[in-house]
Design a protein around this motif. Sequence first.
Motif, PDB file in Angstrom:
ATOM      1  N   MET A 512       0.867  -1.183   0.000  1.00 33.62           N
ATOM      2  CA  MET A 512       0.000   0.000   0.000  1.00 33.62           C
ATOM      3  C   MET A 512       0.897   1.223   0.000  1.00 33.62           C
ATOM      4  SD  MET A 512      -2.497  -1.504   2.944  1.00 33.62           S
ATOM      5  CE  MET A 512      -1.103  -2.432   3.602  1.00 33.62           C
ATOM      6  N   TYR A 513       0.559   2.206  -0.832  1.00 31.46           N
ATOM      7  CA  TYR A 513       1.388   3.400  -0.937  1.00 31.46           C
ATOM      8  C   TYR A 513       1.042   4.405   0.161  1.00 31.46           C
ATOM      9  CZ  TYR A 513       3.851   2.578  -5.367  1.00 31.46           C
ATOM     10  OH  TYR A 513       4.700   2.123  -6.332  1.00 31.46           O
ATOM     11  N   ASN A 514       2.100   5.004   0.708  1.00 30.91           N
ATOM     12  CA  ASN A 514       1.992   6.100   1.686  1.00 30.91           C
ATOM     13  C   ASN A 514       1.057   5.745   2.843  1.00 30.91           C
ATOM     14  OD1 ASN A 514       3.676   7.436  -0.051  1.00 30.91           O
ATOM     15  ND2 ASN A 514       2.169   8.927  -0.763  1.00 30.91           N
ATOM     16  N   THR A 515       1.193   4.539   3.359  1.00 30.28           N
ATOM     17  CA  THR A 515       0.405   4.128   4.521  1.00 30.28           C
ATOM     18  C   THR A 515       0.644   5.115   5.651  1.00 30.28           C
ATOM     19  OG1 THR A 515       0.494   1.820   3.861  1.00 30.28           O
ATOM     20  CG2 THR A 515       0.000   2.280   6.170  1.00 30.28           C
ATOM     21  N   TRP A 530      14.753  15.221   2.194  1.00 29.34           N
ATOM     22  CA  TRP A 530      14.088  15.697   0.974  1.00 29.34           C
ATOM     23  C   TRP A 530      12.775  16.350   1.390  1.00 29.34           C
ATOM     24  CZ3 TRP A 530      16.518  10.933   1.268  1.00 29.34           C
ATOM     25  CH2 TRP A 530      17.640  10.792   0.454  1.00 29.34           C
ATOM     26  N   PRO A 531      12.845  17.504   2.050  1.00 31.89           N
ATOM     27  CA  PRO A 531      11.630  18.102   2.620  1.00 31.89           C
ATOM     28  C   PRO A 531      10.572  18.444   1.568  1.00 31.89           C
ATOM     29  CG  PRO A 531      13.500  19.614   2.761  1.00 31.89           C
ATOM     30  CD  PRO A 531      14.056  18.292   2.385  1.00 31.89           C
ATOM     31  N   LYS A 532      10.985  18.751   0.346  1.00 25.60           N
ATOM     32  CA  LYS A 532       9.974  19.054  -0.671  1.00 25.60           C
ATOM     33  C   LYS A 532       9.117  17.831  -0.976  1.00 25.60           C
ATOM     34  CE  LYS A 532      11.717  23.203  -1.194  1.00 25.60           C
ATOM     35  NZ  LYS A 532      11.111  24.352  -0.500  1.00 25.60           N
ATOM     36  N   LEU A 533       9.710  16.656  -0.940  1.00 23.90           N
ATOM     37  CA  LEU A 533       8.931  15.439  -1.150  1.00 23.90           C
ATOM     38  C   LEU A 533       7.997  15.193   0.022  1.00 23.90           C
ATOM     39  CD1 LEU A 533      11.514  12.974  -2.746  1.00 23.90           C
ATOM     40  CD2 LEU A 533       9.885  14.497  -3.861  1.00 23.90           C
ATOM     41  N   ALA A 534       8.461  15.486   1.225  1.00 24.77           N
ATOM     42  CA  ALA A 534       7.596  15.323   2.398  1.00 24.77           C
ATOM     43  C   ALA A 534       6.376  16.230   2.300  1.00 24.77           C
ATOM     44  CB  ALA A 534       8.389  15.620   3.671  1.00 24.77           C
ATOM     45  N   LEU A 535       6.588  17.475   1.889  1.00 19.68           N
ATOM     46  CA  LEU A 535       5.461  18.402   1.777  1.00 19.68           C
ATOM     47  C   LEU A 535       4.550  18.033   0.612  1.00 19.68           C
ATOM     48  CD1 LEU A 535       7.057  21.894   2.544  1.00 19.68           C
ATOM     49  CD2 LEU A 535       6.264  20.119   4.100  1.00 19.68           C
ATOM     50  N   SER A 536       5.133  17.589  -0.494  1.00 15.82           N
ATOM     51  CA  SER A 536       4.325  17.146  -1.625  1.00 15.82           C
ATOM     52  C   SER A 536       3.396  16.011  -1.206  1.00 15.82           C
ATOM     53  CB  SER A 536       5.235  16.696  -2.769  1.00 15.82           C
ATOM     54  OG  SER A 536       4.491  16.090  -3.800  1.00 15.82           O
ATOM     55  N   LEU A 537       3.934  15.054  -0.472  1.00 13.16           N
ATOM     56  CA  LEU A 537       3.119  13.937   0.016  1.00 13.16           C
ATOM     57  C   LEU A 537       1.983  14.449   0.891  1.00 13.16           C
ATOM     58  CD1 LEU A 537       4.557  10.610   1.431  1.00 13.16           C
ATOM     59  CD2 LEU A 537       2.674  11.754   2.568  1.00 13.16           C
ATOM     60  N   GLN A 538       2.277  15.445   1.729  1.00 10.64           N
ATOM     61  CA  GLN A 538       1.252  15.997   2.612  1.00 10.64           C
ATOM     62  C   GLN A 538       0.114  16.671   1.834  1.00 10.64           C
ATOM     63  OE1 GLN A 538       1.415  14.554   5.628  1.00 10.64           O
ATOM     64  NE2 GLN A 538       1.475  16.471   6.784  1.00 10.64           N
ATOM     65  N   TYR A 539       0.459  17.358   0.757  1.00  9.38           N
ATOM     66  CA  TYR A 539      -0.591  17.966  -0.065  1.00  9.38           C
ATOM     67  C   TYR A 539      -1.488  16.894  -0.681  1.00  9.38           C
ATOM     68  CZ  TYR A 539       0.876  22.868   0.104  1.00  9.38           C
ATOM     69  OH  TYR A 539       1.147  24.157   0.523  1.00  9.38           O
ATOM     70  N   ASP A 540      -0.885  15.787  -1.119  1.00  4.59           N
ATOM     71  CA  ASP A 540      -1.694  14.694  -1.657  1.00  4.59           C
ATOM     72  C   ASP A 540      -2.634  14.131  -0.596  1.00  4.59           C
ATOM     73  OD1 ASP A 540      -1.402  14.164  -4.405  1.00  4.59           O
ATOM     74  OD2 ASP A 540       0.602  13.358  -4.095  1.00  4.59           O
ATOM     75  N   ILE A 541      -2.110  13.934   0.600  1.00  4.58           N
ATOM     76  CA  ILE A 541      -2.948  13.421   1.689  1.00  4.58           C
ATOM     77  C   ILE A 541      -4.057  14.420   2.013  1.00  4.58           C
ATOM     78  CG2 ILE A 541      -2.978  12.837   4.137  1.00  4.58           C
ATOM     79  CD1 ILE A 541      -1.825  10.620   2.469  1.00  4.58           C
ATOM     80  N   ALA A 542      -3.704  15.700   2.062  1.00  3.31           N
ATOM     81  CA  ALA A 542      -4.703  16.730   2.379  1.00  3.31           C
ATOM     82  C   ALA A 542      -5.840  16.728   1.363  1.00  3.31           C
ATOM     83  CB  ALA A 542      -4.035  18.098   2.439  1.00  3.31           C
ATOM     84  N   LYS A 602      -2.140  12.146  13.486  1.00  3.02           N
ATOM     85  CA  LYS A 602      -0.803  12.078  12.910  1.00  3.02           C
ATOM     86  C   LYS A 602      -0.636  13.085  11.779  1.00  3.02           C
ATOM     87  CE  LYS A 602       0.176   7.379  14.407  1.00  3.02           C
ATOM     88  NZ  LYS A 602       0.228   5.936  14.069  1.00  3.02           N
ATOM     89  N   PHE A 603      -1.713  13.385  11.088  1.00  2.34           N
ATOM     90  CA  PHE A 603      -1.648  14.428  10.066  1.00  2.34           C
ATOM     91  C   PHE A 603      -1.372  15.786  10.706  1.00  2.34           C
ATOM     92  CE2 PHE A 603      -3.641  17.763   7.508  1.00  2.34           C
ATOM     93  CZ  PHE A 603      -3.041  17.545   6.279  1.00  2.34           C
TER      94      PHE A 603
END
Length: 917
Positions: A512-515, A530-542, A602-603
């Motif tokens: 499963m992706y981004n569990t 790689w903080p930009k990737l961390a924030l990008s992932l957060q926008y997808d979750i949001a 956690k978000f």
Amino acid sequence: GIHCPSFGIDTGQVPVRKKSSLSFLSDYRLNMESGDNSSTAELMSRYVSLELGYGVPKDGWRICLAHEFKEKRKPFQAKDVSLSNIVEHIGLGVRYLKWWYKKTQIEKKAPFIDMFRAIPLRQIYGAPLGGIGGGTITRGWRGEFCRWQLNPGMYHYKTVIANQFTVCLRRGGQTVYQQVLSVERPPTLQGWNWGYCGEYAFYHALYPRAWTVYPLPGQNVTLTCRQVSPVIPHDYQDSSLPVAVFVWDIENKNDYPLDVSIMLTMVNGSGHKDDKSGGHWNEPFHLEKAGESVSGVLLHHCTTVNPYTLCMAAREQSDREISHQTAFSPKGTCGVLWGDLIADGRLDSPTGSSPPTQKGEKVAAALAVGCPVPAQGHNDLEFSLAWDMPNITFGSREREHVRRYTRFFGTKADAAPSLSHHALTHYRLWERSIEEWQRPILQDSSLPSWYKSALFNELYFVVDGGTVWTELPEDSDVSGGLRSEDGGLPAQPAIIKEYGRFAYLEGQEYRMYNTYDVHFYASFALIMLWPKLALSLQYDIAGSVVSCDPTERLHLMSGRNSPVKVKNVVPHDIGDPDDEPWQRVNAYLIHDTADWKDLNLKFVLQVYRDFHLTQDTQYLQDMWPICQAVMESEMKFDTDGDGLIENSGYADQTYDGWTATGPSAYCGGLWLASVCVMCKMARLVNNEAAFHRFRDILDRGSAAFDKLLWNGQYYNYDSSGQDLSNSVMSDQCAGQWFLRASGLGDGQFQKICSALKSVFDLNVMSFAGGQMGAVNGMRPEGVPDHSSVQSDEVWIGVVYGLAAIMIHEGMLEEGLRTAEGCYRTVWERLGMAFQTPEAYCEKGIYRSLAYMRPLSIWAMQLALDTSQPRDQAPKTTTTPTDQAPQTTTTIQTATEGEPGQKASTNLSLSLKIRICS
């Protein structure tokens, strides 16, 4: 900052640590001062040479190629479940069996978790090849090409025996030695000289580089193969490239010169059945650009789904000779190729392409590079390996995605020569960047060697976690349908447009992706490197938070039908690579995770932690309404209105096999920490109404948390009053951990320290002789909690997070000792290098190889960096340097206490929370 928890009254009841713990810590100090290489010595005990190789670093994971691991563990299976747990979960078992049969036998798909076909333990893996998100090829520590993830998120575990390096030594025009650099003796390719003596070689990994040292018996020559992948913190271009470089340093210790050739052979394919599907072909190439030339062979793998080109190449130099064999059959004796090399140290180098293979036929290619090596001298040879699969589809075949590296190398599937050229002309720059990043940690004499190895080598999962890094399609809308003017997100957030979309698996077996409940732990590696990737992932979750999918489906644990995705709830994951991730989320269907208590929290905690480390104010502004929405959704779990949420009497959080009832230490602590950061964020976005609301909840919830869970020494597992409700949970301070990582929660609070000392004494030192990390659950009397399939497991990623909070709270030696048990167990005793599992028990079994959560070890580094005395600079530079510009002026610094007042350090006798700037 807002300083939160102890969450209650300071009673001063700090348990007296056992004499054995104090004695151990004294011994531990002595061991750290004198070196800590005892287990490494065991891994190297069969090495008979005195050669240490060329440029091999001191720190890392080192193993002799002849080593055999004594312990052979088995994967967790149904027979390992206790009778009481079998009875309790019999409904789940029946429903899973029906679902599994439909998935595998009717739909012909792979289950996202296959409980009947766990991957067996193979104690062979080394550092994976390649950058982030372009697919990976893993080379084992004995030299095998043995694990493949070219199709996104889908693994193929196959050793391709013909993929080898071979050395040829020539003196005075005559070949004096030719050897496949492999300890294998396969039944095929009998025309080659196999069986290199493993006692004469060792492997050394310090990810993203690895070294293999081959002293050639009787030849007075030592070869050192250095493997380099472009995994570079804060680099968002070269780190995306699907390439690796092998540099062969040759030391000639004879009094006469030698001519040395190295040959690389590769099959067109990965050992999968589609290698015989027909239509594959090879061709030589030459590319000159910017004054540098490379030559090699392209292996075109022409499958109907996700075709790719594999490329072997070498850089042309005045004293190097490059030769090739375009195509040979990797079956039979293969004596012709062997004889071609042995004759003159080079290959025939035919021109033109090979014909496409017939169905049932395989084809391979070879590339040889030779150079002179003077007497008592040194020279080196370089190879690159690249794979170009620019356009990918996931299992549903519904959409085509474009990999990140195509931004720099194009989408036409013709980039393999350019990728190879770039790798061979830039790898020294990569290495300088890697060395600059790693040097402060490696040169820190206060850190033990095992920690340095663990910190960097565990990072393999960022690349080899089924990782995909794609461009955002122009027609994509990640806002979840709620526009920014309505309190939602932009349709295409700037950070995703610029840095792409990132996803990695929960585990190679848990597909499963981004569990998200697990990413909570692992996210430290991304936000620090790689903080930009961390924030990008957060926008997808949001964006997923505000979307919904009302489709009803059966959840296997409860047997009830529920919607796939509920609005204003954080998804469990963003999908299965065998389906269509991002488009269909929540591949996990064991529980209905809309009722999980930890995902929303956690978000919120990650949002503030990420803001604290990046100072990206636009990100905070964008995330604030999403945080409000998920906290509002979470409020329903406070059923009695005391300011503290309750668990629902089933496994409703990341410990999805361990039931909690009523307020619990884990979810209650996460809740209070989340309310705490909501107070902080409310002040930062100038929302006084929200501040007062959450401050009131925090006051009441903290009092309830202490009243219901604090027992004078630690926080009880839950407040149910059942027989095992007072078990000691190793993860009970997870909320405080995130506060500390976010620059909050500072202060010497006796309850937190008391709880951590209880965990150390019981979960660590009273478990497995203090040698295996922290067990999840421990009884106060000093035996593991066997009430569930997870309470008596060690979760490596949880242990690293536990060690981090210990370090934050001044328990450095205890934290290091706790984490060391996991490293020694996984990497040195059980042979699970580069496949760190989710869990193991004290004896016999493990669960879920190659798992996301152990990336939490980077939380330990953050704790070390930020726990220095205030008059000292941090030891390292691992926190983000590529911060976003300050794009808004509406966010203000928080002030102390109520407006116009200064907060006291004790707001009440029952609450110890400070709110200050």
